[in-house]
Design a protein around this motif. Structure first.
Motif, short mmCIF file in Angstrom:
data_model
loop_
_atom_site.label_atom_id
_atom_site.label_comp_id
_atom_site.label_asym_id
_atom_site.label_seq_id
_atom_site.Cartn_x
_atom_site.Cartn_y
_atom_site.Cartn_z
N ILE A 1 0.86 -1.19 0.00
CA ILE A 1 0.00 0.00 0.00
C ILE A 1 0.89 1.23 0.00
CG2 ILE A 1 -1.91 1.17 1.17
CD1 ILE A 1 -2.37 -1.53 2.68
N GLN A 2 0.87 1.99 -1.10
CA GLN A 2 1.78 3.11 -1.29
C GLN A 2 1.16 4.42 -0.80
OE1 GLN A 2 4.17 1.68 -5.21
NE2 GLN A 2 2.02 2.15 -5.55
N THR A 3 1.92 5.13 0.01
CA THR A 3 1.45 6.39 0.60
C THR A 3 2.22 7.59 0.10
OG1 THR A 3 2.97 6.21 2.49
CG2 THR A 3 0.82 5.13 2.72
N ASN A 4 3.04 7.41 -0.93
CA ASN A 4 3.99 8.43 -1.35
C ASN A 4 3.35 9.71 -1.88
OD1 ASN A 4 3.28 6.54 -3.47
ND2 ASN A 4 4.70 7.65 -4.80
N LYS A 5 2.12 9.65 -2.32
CA LYS A 5 1.45 10.84 -2.86
C LYS A 5 0.33 11.33 -1.94
CE LYS A 5 2.56 9.62 -7.63
NZ LYS A 5 3.68 10.56 -7.69
N THR A 6 0.46 10.99 -0.66
CA THR A 6 -0.54 11.38 0.33
C THR A 6 0.11 12.11 1.50
OG1 THR A 6 -0.43 9.47 1.81
CG2 THR A 6 -1.69 9.20 -0.24
N ASP A 7 -0.75 12.62 2.38
CA ASP A 7 -0.25 13.32 3.56
C ASP A 7 -0.14 12.39 4.77
OD1 ASP A 7 -2.96 13.00 3.77
OD2 ASP A 7 -3.38 15.01 4.52
N ILE A 8 -0.01 11.09 4.52
CA ILE A 8 0.20 10.12 5.60
C ILE A 8 1.41 9.26 5.24
CG2 ILE A 8 -1.24 8.26 4.66
CD1 ILE A 8 -2.28 7.73 7.48
N SER A 9 2.16 8.82 6.23
CA SER A 9 3.29 7.93 5.98
C SER A 9 2.84 6.48 6.07
CB SER A 9 4.39 8.18 7.02
OG SER A 9 3.98 7.73 8.30
N GLY A 10 3.67 5.59 5.57
CA GLY A 10 3.36 4.17 5.69
C GLY A 10 3.28 3.75 7.14
N LYS A 11 4.12 4.34 7.97
CA LYS A 11 4.13 3.99 9.39
C LYS A 11 2.86 4.49 10.08
CE LYS A 11 9.14 4.23 9.31
NZ LYS A 11 10.32 5.07 9.58
N ALA A 12 2.42 5.72 9.72
CA ALA A 12 1.20 6.26 10.31
C ALA A 12 -0.02 5.47 9.84
CB ALA A 12 1.06 7.73 9.95
N LEU A 13 -0.02 5.04 8.58
CA LEU A 13 -1.11 4.23 8.07
C LEU A 13 -1.20 2.91 8.83
CD1 LEU A 13 -3.32 3.54 5.97
CD2 LEU A 13 -1.48 2.65 4.50
N THR A 14 -0.06 2.30 9.07
CA THR A 14 -0.02 1.04 9.81
C THR A 14 -0.56 1.21 11.22
OG1 THR A 14 1.88 0.26 8.52
CG2 THR A 14 1.52 -0.78 10.65
N GLU A 15 -0.18 2.30 11.85
CA GLU A 15 -0.65 2.59 13.20
C GLU A 15 -2.17 2.80 13.23
OE1 GLU A 15 -0.08 3.17 17.34
OE2 GLU A 15 1.24 2.37 15.78
N LYS A 16 -2.68 3.49 12.21
CA LYS A 16 -4.12 3.75 12.15
C LYS A 16 -4.90 2.46 11.92
CE LYS A 16 -7.17 7.37 10.65
NZ LYS A 16 -7.21 8.71 10.03
N LEU A 17 -4.39 1.60 11.05
CA LEU A 17 -5.05 0.32 10.81
C LEU A 17 -5.06 -0.54 12.07
CD1 LEU A 17 -3.64 -0.51 7.26
CD2 LEU A 17 -6.05 -0.16 7.83
N ARG A 18 -3.98 -0.45 12.84
CA ARG A 18 -3.89 -1.23 14.08
C ARG A 18 -4.87 -0.70 15.13
NH1 ARG A 18 1.09 0.01 15.48
NH2 ARG A 18 2.03 -1.73 14.37
#
Length: 448
Positions: free
Chosen positions: A301-318
Motif C-alpha cells: 500500500i503506497q502512501t507516497n502521494k498522500t499526507d500520511i506515511s506508511g508507518k502512520a497508516l499502519t498505526e491507524k489500521l492497528r
C-alpha cells in the motif's frame, strides 16, 4: 497414505508409555507437551533420516520437483548458513545481491568468502526491484573466479527476478546459483514458476511465511551435485534436538499442498477481486507490478502521494480497525496474505483503506532514497571505535547495519557512511536499527 507425523505422535501419546527421556515436561505439563518428544524408537533422526523423516523429505522433494529437500526447524536462516558454508570456503568468491537478507551476509562472513555485489534498482518508494540478467552478466564477466551466485527472489515486497535467464548465464560460467526464496514457497501453486523450476541449484523456502506451517519451518531444496555437502552442513547449523512439533507441521503443510488446487484458485480469485476494487482509491495506491514478475500476495500500500506515511497508516489500521500489517516504511506499508486468508479478511482490509483514503489529501512528499553503497578505497582497516550516529557521517563503517524488518543491510563493513546513507539512517528513527557487532540507532561501529 501412511499416518502423518502428527497422527503418529498423537497415537504414541495415547499408549501410556512411561517417558524416561527428554523433554523434561514428560508429555504431561505445558502447551502441546503430549506430542513433544525426542528421537525415540520409531520416530527417526533428523541428522540421519531413514524412516518417517526421510519420507517427509522425499515428499517435499516430489512436491517441489527437486533432487533433494532438507527439513529446517531453524527457519530459512539456518538453511542459508548451511548452504553457503557448504559451497564456499576461505577466500572463495561469491557474487551476491546487495539486497540479500542479513543471514546471507553472516554466512559469507563465517566462511570468510570474498564478496562481489550486484545491485537492484530502487523505485520512488525505496522498494528494491529485481536483479537483472544484465547485472549478473556484468558481475560474471568481472569476477570469472566466482563460485557462487546468491540473490533474493521474491523479495519481501514480492519482486521476482528472472531466475531462468540468470541461472543460464551463471551455469555457462560454472557458477552455482542459490536463491533465497524464503517468501516464495507458494509461487508454483499460484501458477508462477519458482526458483526450483527455473533452474537454481539451491533454493531456500520458508514454509511458515506464505503457507500453513508453524513459525521456524523451512525447506532447503538442492540438486544432487550440492546435496551431500549441504547435508553435512545442515547438521552443523541445525539444532541436534529438533522439534517434532515443528516437523509435524512441515508434514501437515506438505499434505495440504497435495490437494490444494481449489484452495489456491479461491485465493487467486480473492486477490483478483481485491486488486480490482483498489482501483477506486483516490490517494493511496496499491503496487501491482515490479521486476520480472510480481507476487500479488504481497499487498504493498503506497502512501507516497498522500499526507500520511506508511508507518502512520499502519498505526491507524492497528488502532482503529484492528488490522496488523507486516511492516512499514515512510512511503509504503506491506500486508502479507496467504491461501489461509478468507473473503472477510480481504473485505476488512479493503474497507479500512478505502475509508482512510477518503480522509487523506494528495501531496508530493520528499523521499530519501535508499542509499547506493560506496566502498572505501583499499586500506589497512583494523582498529575500530563506536561513535554517535550524528558523528558517523564521512566515516568508514565497520559493521553490518540494518533495519528490521526486512533485515537488509543499509551499510556494510568498508562502506562509506556518506550524506545519502546518513540521511537514510536518520529517516528510520522509529524503526529498529541493529548491527551485527552492536551498532544501533544511537551509535555505529566505524574504522579509526
Amino acid at each position: 497414505m501412511a499416518d502423518s507425523l502428527y497422527e503418529k505422535l498423537k497415537n504414541y501419546a495415547e499408549k501410556n508409555i512411561c517417558p524416561m527421556h527428554m523433554p523434561g515436561h514428560k508429555r504431561r505439563v505445558g502447551f502441546c507437551s503430549e506430542v513433544d518428544i525426542t528421537e525415540i524408537d520409531g520416530f527417526d533422526n533428523l541428522a540421519n533420516p531413514k524412516g518417517i523423516l526421510r519420507d517427509i523429505s522425499e515428499k517435499a522433494a516430489k512436491i517441489y520437483g527437486t533432487d533433494r529437500a532438507f527439513l529446517s526447524v531453524n527457519g530459512s536462516t539456518g538453511a542459508i548458513l548451511a548452504a553457503v558454508c557448504a559451497l564456499c570456503g576461505c577466500g572463495d568468491k561469491i557474487i551476491m545481491a546487495r539486497n540479500c537478507h542479513k543471514s546471507v551476509y553472516n554466512a559469507a562472513m563465517l566462511c570468510k568468502a570474498e564478496v562481489a555485489y550486484i545491485y537492484p534498482e530502487y523505485d520512488e518508494n525505496g522498494i528494491a526491484g529485481g536483479i537483472t540478467a544484465a547485472e549478473v552478466q556484468r558481475a560474471a564477466d568481472e569476477n570469472p573466479d566466482a563460485k557462487l551466485l546468491i540473490l533474493t527472489s521474491p523479495t519481501y515486497e514480492g519482486i521476482i527476478s528472472d531466475i531462468k535467464e540468470i541461472s543460464h548465464i551463471a551455469h555457462k560460467r560454472n557458477i552455482t546459483v542459490m536463491v533465497d526464496s524464503a517468501h516464495g514457497a507458494h509461487l508454483r501453486f499460484m501458477g508462477q514458476p519458482d526458483a526450483v523450476a527455473c533452474g537454481a541449484d539451491i533454493v531456500v523456502m520458508s514454509l511458515h511465511k506464505t503457507l500453513p506451517s508453524l513459525t521456524q519451518t523451512a525447506l532447503l531444496c538442492t540438486t544432487k551435485a550440492c546435496g551431500d555437502k549441504t547435508a553435512e552442513k545442515m547438521n552443523v547449523f541445525q539444532t541436534s534436538s529438533p522439534s517434532y512439533i515443528l516437523m509435524a507441521s512441515i508434514d501437515d503443510c506438505l499434505n495440504f499442498l497435495f490437494g490444494s488446487e481449489r484452495a489456491f484458485n479461491e485465493y487467486k480469485a480473492r486477490l483478483d477481486k481485491f486488486y480490482g476494487q483498489t482501483e477506486k482509491l483516490e490517494n493511496l495506491s496499491v503496487k501491482k507490478s515490479g521486476g520480472f514478475d510480481f507476487d500479488r500476495g504481497k499487498i504493498v500500500i503506497q502512501t507516497n502521494k498522500t499526507d500520511i506515511s506508511g508507518k502512520a497508516l499502519t498505526e491507524k489500521l492497528r488502532k482503529c480497525y484492528g488490522i496488523e500489517l507486516e511492516m512499514a516504511y515512510d512511503n509504503y506499508a506491506l500486508a502479507m496474505t496467504s491461501v489461509c486468508d478468507r473473503d472477510e479478511d480481504f473485505d476488512r482490509l479493503l474497507s479500512a483503506i478505502c475509508e482512510i483514503d477518503k480522509t487523506l489529501s494528495r501531496t508530493e512528499k520528499m523521499h530519501i532514497p535508499y542509499p547506493k553503497p560506496k566502498m572505501a578505497k583499499a586500506a589497512a582497516f583494523e582498529e575500530t571505535e563506536f561513535v554517535r550516529t550524528d558523528s558517523a557521517k564521512g566515516r568508514v563503517c565497520a559493521d553490518y547495519v540494518w533495519a528490521y524488518p526486512p533485515g537488509v543491510p543499509i551499510v556494510a563493513p568498508r562502506e562509506i557512511i556518506d550524506e545519502e546513507t546518513y540521511s537514510y539512517i536518520l529517516s528510520l528513527y522509529d524503526t529498529e536499527i541493529e548491527g551485527h557487532f552492536g551498532s544501533d540507532s544511537k551509535k555505529i561501529l566505524v574504522y579509526k
